[in-house]
Scaffold this motif. Structure first.
Motif, mmCIF file in Angstrom:
data_model
loop_
_atom_site.group_PDB
_atom_site.id
_atom_site.type_symbol
_atom_site.label_atom_id
_atom_site.label_comp_id
_atom_site.label_asym_id
_atom_site.label_seq_id
_atom_site.Cartn_x
_atom_site.Cartn_y
_atom_site.Cartn_z
ATOM 1 N N ASN A 355 23.297 -7.936 -14.038
ATOM 2 C CA ASN A 355 23.382 -7.915 -12.567
ATOM 3 C C ASN A 355 22.734 -6.624 -12.084
ATOM 4 O O ASN A 355 23.417 -5.627 -11.851
ATOM 5 C CB ASN A 355 24.834 -7.993 -12.094
ATOM 6 C CG ASN A 355 25.532 -9.244 -12.579
ATOM 7 O OD1 ASN A 355 26.226 -9.229 -13.585
ATOM 8 N ND2 ASN A 355 25.349 -10.342 -11.866
ATOM 9 N N PRO A 356 21.411 -6.607 -11.930
ATOM 10 C CA PRO A 356 20.703 -5.342 -11.704
ATOM 11 C C PRO A 356 20.707 -4.812 -10.276
ATOM 12 O O PRO A 356 20.547 -3.612 -10.070
ATOM 13 C CB PRO A 356 19.276 -5.669 -12.137
ATOM 14 C CG PRO A 356 19.127 -7.133 -11.877
ATOM 15 C CD PRO A 356 20.488 -7.727 -12.144
ATOM 16 N N THR A 357 20.857 -5.691 -9.281
ATOM 17 C CA THR A 357 20.583 -5.254 -7.907
ATOM 18 C C THR A 357 21.830 -4.761 -7.186
ATOM 19 O O THR A 357 22.919 -4.720 -7.730
ATOM 20 C CB THR A 357 19.931 -6.378 -7.092
ATOM 21 O OG1 THR A 357 20.837 -7.492 -7.021
ATOM 22 C CG2 THR A 357 18.650 -6.843 -7.740
ATOM 23 N N ARG A 358 21.612 -4.418 -5.926
ATOM 24 C CA ARG A 358 22.661 -3.771 -5.138
ATOM 25 C C ARG A 358 23.808 -4.708 -4.781
ATOM 26 O O ARG A 358 23.649 -5.920 -4.691
ATOM 27 C CB ARG A 358 22.065 -3.215 -3.837
ATOM 28 C CG ARG A 358 21.268 -1.950 -4.045
ATOM 29 C CD ARG A 358 20.470 -1.582 -2.826
ATOM 30 N NE ARG A 358 19.627 -2.699 -2.412
ATOM 31 C CZ ARG A 358 19.806 -3.375 -1.277
ATOM 32 N NH1 ARG A 358 20.767 -3.052 -0.465
ATOM 33 N NH2 ARG A 358 18.994 -4.358 -0.977
ATOM 34 N N LEU A 359 24.973 -4.100 -4.536
ATOM 35 C CA LEU A 359 26.136 -4.808 -4.025
ATOM 36 C C LEU A 359 26.377 -4.278 -2.608
ATOM 37 O O LEU A 359 27.137 -3.330 -2.408
ATOM 38 C CB LEU A 359 27.364 -4.545 -4.911
ATOM 39 C CG LEU A 359 27.182 -4.782 -6.413
ATOM 40 C CD1 LEU A 359 28.484 -4.493 -7.156
ATOM 41 C CD2 LEU A 359 26.716 -6.207 -6.698
ATOM 42 N N PRO A 360 25.719 -4.851 -1.598
ATOM 43 C CA PRO A 360 25.781 -4.284 -0.250
ATOM 44 C C PRO A 360 27.115 -4.521 0.450
ATOM 45 O O PRO A 360 27.655 -5.631 0.433
ATOM 46 C CB PRO A 360 24.652 -5.016 0.488
ATOM 47 C CG PRO A 360 24.483 -6.302 -0.250
ATOM 48 C CD PRO A 360 24.815 -6.016 -1.683
ATOM 49 N N HIS A 361 27.643 -3.467 1.038
ATOM 50 C CA HIS A 361 28.868 -3.531 1.825
ATOM 51 C C HIS A 361 28.606 -2.924 3.200
ATOM 52 O O HIS A 361 27.582 -2.257 3.411
ATOM 53 C CB HIS A 361 30.005 -2.798 1.117
ATOM 54 C CG HIS A 361 30.572 -3.564 -0.060
ATOM 55 N ND1 HIS A 361 31.913 -3.590 -0.347
ATOM 56 C CD2 HIS A 361 29.976 -4.334 -1.007
ATOM 57 C CE1 HIS A 361 32.130 -4.339 -1.418
ATOM 58 N NE2 HIS A 361 30.965 -4.800 -1.843
ATOM 59 N N VAL A 362 29.527 -3.144 4.138
ATOM 60 C CA VAL A 362 29.313 -2.789 5.546
ATOM 61 C C VAL A 362 30.132 -1.557 5.919
ATOM 62 O O VAL A 362 31.362 -1.532 5.714
ATOM 63 C CB VAL A 362 29.700 -3.957 6.471
ATOM 64 C CG1 VAL A 362 29.361 -3.620 7.925
ATOM 65 C CG2 VAL A 362 29.009 -5.249 6.043
ATOM 66 N N VAL A 363 29.468 -0.556 6.478
ATOM 67 C CA VAL A 363 30.166 0.637 6.938
ATOM 68 C C VAL A 363 31.142 0.245 8.053
ATOM 69 O O VAL A 363 30.766 -0.468 8.990
ATOM 70 C CB VAL A 363 29.162 1.692 7.448
ATOM 71 C CG1 VAL A 363 29.898 2.869 8.099
ATOM 72 C CG2 VAL A 363 28.280 2.182 6.302
ATOM 73 N N PRO A 364 32.412 0.664 7.970
ATOM 74 C CA PRO A 364 33.422 0.251 8.955
ATOM 75 C C PRO A 364 33.202 0.862 10.335
ATOM 76 O O PRO A 364 32.301 1.687 10.544
ATOM 77 C CB PRO A 364 34.733 0.748 8.330
ATOM 78 C CG PRO A 364 34.340 1.872 7.426
ATOM 79 C CD PRO A 364 32.975 1.511 6.899
ATOM 80 N N THR A 365 34.045 0.452 11.271
ATOM 81 C CA THR A 365 33.849 0.816 12.683
ATOM 82 C C THR A 365 33.880 2.310 12.941
ATOM 83 O O THR A 365 33.256 2.783 13.892
ATOM 84 C CB THR A 365 34.932 0.143 13.553
ATOM 85 O OG1 THR A 365 36.235 0.474 13.028
ATOM 86 C CG2 THR A 365 34.775 -1.363 13.553
ATOM 87 N N GLU A 366 34.589 3.064 12.119
ATOM 88 C CA GLU A 366 34.658 4.514 12.353
ATOM 89 C C GLU A 366 33.444 5.259 11.801
ATOM 90 O O GLU A 366 33.326 6.484 11.953
ATOM 91 C CB GLU A 366 35.930 5.102 11.738
ATOM 92 C CG GLU A 366 36.042 4.982 10.223
ATOM 93 C CD GLU A 366 36.706 3.699 9.764
ATOM 94 O OE1 GLU A 366 37.190 3.672 8.610
ATOM 95 O OE2 GLU A 366 36.737 2.721 10.561
ATOM 96 N N GLY A 367 32.513 4.524 11.169
ATOM 97 C CA GLY A 367 31.357 5.171 10.576
ATOM 98 C C GLY A 367 31.717 5.832 9.250
ATOM 99 O O GLY A 367 32.869 5.816 8.813
#
Length: 482
Positions: A355-367
């Motif tokens: 599994n070579p690529t990124r695991l993208p996650h979302v920055v929360p509302t507070e930054g």
């Protein structure tokens, strides 16, 4: 006045001018005014996601981004709203602390048969009861209680490799390790063996099914609406008989297992049925497990076989340790406590790139602020195994096979922090305990039976499509024996 008059009488020219100015403004905004304009990256990537989509599609995303980090540093803007981070210090905040950040919406592209799965969903309330229902099956206690059937799966695979060695003098170990993987996951979690190792065909019947899901990774970053349209188009225009037959074989196996299972039964589908889930969703969750359990584990074990064949001196060290332990009687240690065996497996997990690529996650509302750099709410951030595992400052000669890196007294804190083979945190691979047990059992048995002696790899290099799950070009990792 002449230009104004011309614009008034020529609406086409008005449209061209407006479009040109809009494009210029858009590019200026993305490059200099966007909240992420302070993060470096290729101009094309900072302007449009097409750059990332292209590299994901052709399968060189991970290595391309790896090379760019050497130019731009640890923070790299790979899309207008997405940043890749090649620093293990970012892992806790993104994936671990307080459950980590939420998964990006693009994980929904891995939904199966219209159902979100434990892996693909971004909704923690949806995932939580389903994960809790099946987590006990992945516990050390549950796996230990099922060691006998798991070893039977392993022994059949070892015997098949010995038979191919004797009869043909060569073996596509990727096919054998994939066959073992599907047998192990079905035996342990469904209580029914898929019997992939016993199939007479040259390629596992489930392989095309797995490959079809792996190929979804080409389009991983697309918006879901675009992915759904594209998937429908491909199904209508590019379906092939081999994939359809493989899908039908897996569908039948899963349907038979679910049909035999009663709600409350101790196996995987029984635990999901107890939640009151629809039968169609139970089947989808089971198919997701067949895919995940077959692909990554098969690639990892094939890498172990290949590396041991390439390094006979390390194979001898490992064989001495494993054989000595096997003959130790009451003093025999658990195989997962054997230092060199553990080091071999961990090093192969580091370099296999299942599994070579990124695991993208979302920055929360507070930054989020990381090492003085502000990431606004909604920014997609992520780390990849490729970046962390091949970091030259953490792993000198990162592309070489050196199990000694992981031995006590040699392994560094930075190496442990950078190990990312199963992800990290609450959303890490739910089946990692089972996967590790399978790797230890299979490697031990292969070494005890001395199957890999005098083996050598056919390919000088294993080339992969660097999708979310890697795909081996040519679909073979072959060994030959002199």
């Amino acid at each position: 006045m002449a230009l104004i008059d011309l614009l008034i009488v020529d609406p086409l020219l008005v449209g061209v001018c407006f479009t040109t100015l809009s494009i210029i403004y858009f590019c200026i905004y993305q490059l200099y005014l966007h909240p992420l304009s302070h993060i470096p990256g290729p101009i094309a990537a900072r302007i449009t996601p097409l750059w990332l989509w292209y590299h994901a599609y052709i399968g060189d995303e991970a290595s391309t981004i790896y090379a760019l980090h050497e130019t731009y540093g640890p923070l790299l803007r790979v899309s207008p709203n997405e940043v890749d981070i090649s620093d293990h210090d970012a892992v806790p905040a993104i994936y671990t602390l307080k459950g980590g950040f939420q998964k990006a919406a693009c994980y929904g592209n891995f939904d199966i048969d219209g159902h979100k799965t434990i892996f693909s969903t971004t909704d923690t309330e949806y995932r939580s009861p389903r994960a809790k229902a099946v987590v006990p099956l992945f516990s050390t206690k549950s796996i230990r209680e099922n060691e006998g059937p798991l070893y039977e799966c392993v022994d059949r695979m070892v015997e098949r490799m010995r038979e191919e060695k004797a009869r043909l003098g060569r073996s596509n170990v990727l096919n054998l390790t994939r066959s073992l993987a599907v047998d192990a996951v079905s035996t342990h979690l469904f209580r029914e063996n898929y019997n992939g190792v016993s199939e007479k065909g040259r390629i596992l019947s489930a392989s095309a099914f797995v490959d079809a899901f792996v190929a979804v990774g080409r389009f991983f970053y697309l918006p879901n609406w675009l992915f759904v349209w594209l998937e429908w188009t491909i199904e209508k225009c590019a379906a092939d008989e081999k994939t359809e037959m493989s899908m039908a074989a897996v569908d039948k196996f899963v349907e038979d297992v679910v049909a035999k299972t009663k709600s409350g039964a101790g196996n995987y589908p029984g635990r999901l049925m107890e939640l009151g889930l629809e039968t169609s969703e139970v089947k989808a969750q089971c198919k997701d497990l067949v895919f995940a359990g077959t692909d990554s584990s098969g690639m990892n074990l094939a890498t172990i076989c290949r590396q041991l064949a390439m390094h006979p001196e390390k194979y001898e060290i490992l064989r001495n340790e494993v054989c000595t332990n096997a003959l130790s009687g009451p003093e025999k240690h658990e195989i997962q406590s054997l230092p060199y065996l553990s080091a071999v497996i961990k090093e192969c997990l580091r370099i296999s790139m299942a599994n070579p690529t990124r695991l993208p996650h979302v920055v929360p509302t507070e930054g989020w602020t990381f090492k003085g750099v502000l990431f606004p709410a909604g920014t997609l951030v992520g780390c990849s195994a490729y970046e962390l595992h091949f970091n030259r400052s953490v792993f000198p000669n990162p592309f070489s096979f050196q199990p000694e890196r992981w031995l006590e007294g040699t392994v560094t804190p930075e190496a442990n922090k950078s190990f990312f083979a199963f992800g990290a945190g609450a959303r890490a691979c739910i089946a990692r305990n089972l996967a590790m047990t399978e790797l230890f059992m299979a490697t031990e048995r292969l070494v005890l039976k001395d199957v890999l002696r005098a083996a050598r790899p056919v390919q000088s290099k294993v080339e992969i499509f660097e999708w979310f799950n890697s795909s081996v070009k040519g679909e073979k990792i072959e060994l030959v024996w002199n």
